[in-house]
Write a protein that holds these residues in place. Sequence first.
Motif, short mmCIF file in Angstrom:
data_model
loop_
_atom_site.label_atom_id
_atom_site.label_comp_id
_atom_site.label_asym_id
_atom_site.label_seq_id
_atom_site.Cartn_x
_atom_site.Cartn_y
_atom_site.Cartn_z
N UNK A 141 0.82 -1.20 0.00
CA UNK A 141 0.00 0.00 0.00
C UNK A 141 0.86 1.26 0.00
N UNK A 142 1.97 1.23 0.73
CA UNK A 142 2.81 2.43 0.83
C UNK A 142 3.65 2.65 -0.43
N UNK A 153 0.05 9.94 -1.85
CA UNK A 153 -1.01 10.55 -1.06
C UNK A 153 -0.86 10.02 0.36
N UNK A 154 -0.10 10.73 1.21
CA UNK A 154 0.20 10.21 2.56
C UNK A 154 -1.04 9.81 3.35
N UNK A 155 -2.10 10.60 3.25
CA UNK A 155 -3.31 10.27 4.01
C UNK A 155 -3.92 8.96 3.54
N UNK A 156 -3.94 8.76 2.21
CA UNK A 156 -4.50 7.52 1.69
C UNK A 156 -3.64 6.32 2.06
N UNK A 157 -2.31 6.52 2.03
CA UNK A 157 -1.41 5.43 2.41
C UNK A 157 -1.64 5.01 3.85
N UNK A 162 -3.57 1.35 8.10
CA UNK A 162 -4.16 1.20 9.44
C UNK A 162 -5.53 0.55 9.42
N UNK A 163 -6.17 0.47 8.25
CA UNK A 163 -7.47 -0.20 8.17
C UNK A 163 -7.37 -1.59 7.57
N UNK A 164 -6.16 -2.06 7.28
CA UNK A 164 -6.00 -3.40 6.72
C UNK A 164 -6.36 -4.44 7.79
#
Length: 308
Positions: A141-142, A153-157, A162-164
Amino acid sequence: MELAVITAEQVLRLLLMILIGAVCCKWGVFQPKEKSVLANLLLYVVSPAMILDSYMVDFDPAIFHNLLVTFALSTVALVVGMVVAFAVTMRTPRDKRGIIWLACAFSNAGYMGFPLVRALFGDEGLLYASAFVTMFNILIWAVGATYLRGQADPKQIVRNVVTCPCILAVVAGLIIYLARIPIPEIIADPVGSVGDMNTPLSMIITGATIASGNLPKLLHNPNLFRTLGVRMLLIPAVTLVLFALLGLHGTVPTVVLLLEACPTAAMTTMLAIQYKQDEELAAGAVVFSTLSSIVILPLYALVLTAVL
């Protein structure tokens, strides 16, 4: 030799489950589009339950040390895979480069790796496998999604990481394991039973993926075989040589190497669709690397036996 034999036997068992999934899909037990429901069940419920169950064991300092080592070696193996894939694809046309890189760099450790490791090394091996999958999810993801998207997109990363569900299960499992929280059997038994569904469910989904793919059409993609060669042969070989040069041996490096040698990550197809990449190549890499793993993984296990 014993590891290779056990791996071959387990791969054959997995193949039978894959055939069940393919037959169910072909005979209309469920439609190809409905496999996404099964995939969501696996991602959000079954795999997290299996990971959580693996942490419900008595605390052992030696196993905890091995777990920390697994996090480190998993990071090394995954970074090696990304670097090798980047080196191979750097001269590829820009519109194809991202998806080829992703298909080469990341293995299907969750679908194919978890069942194999659990059969070979039991719950302790599964504990180590959860560390690999944690690092896999963070990096795909990162780095992986960012590379396909073309911009960070740091927020999306952070949101994706954290929601995985699998990462959340590892965090919860570590708290239970390190704090030595006793889990009542009335809770532990259902969690373990749901987690036991991971192997058959993941193989049924794999079989449905193969059955719903247009195999002859997929074979015509000119980038397919290069992708398969890098994913199934080059990256596992480079990682194995590196681990051998470092003098690593035992259960932990073997688990990491087996997970790194698995076929192309099933998530490749999803990300290709999401970021408008070559869906045909992504599907072909997943399907044909899975088929080739039936032969390659037992042979790779034989090499591991000789080297580590």
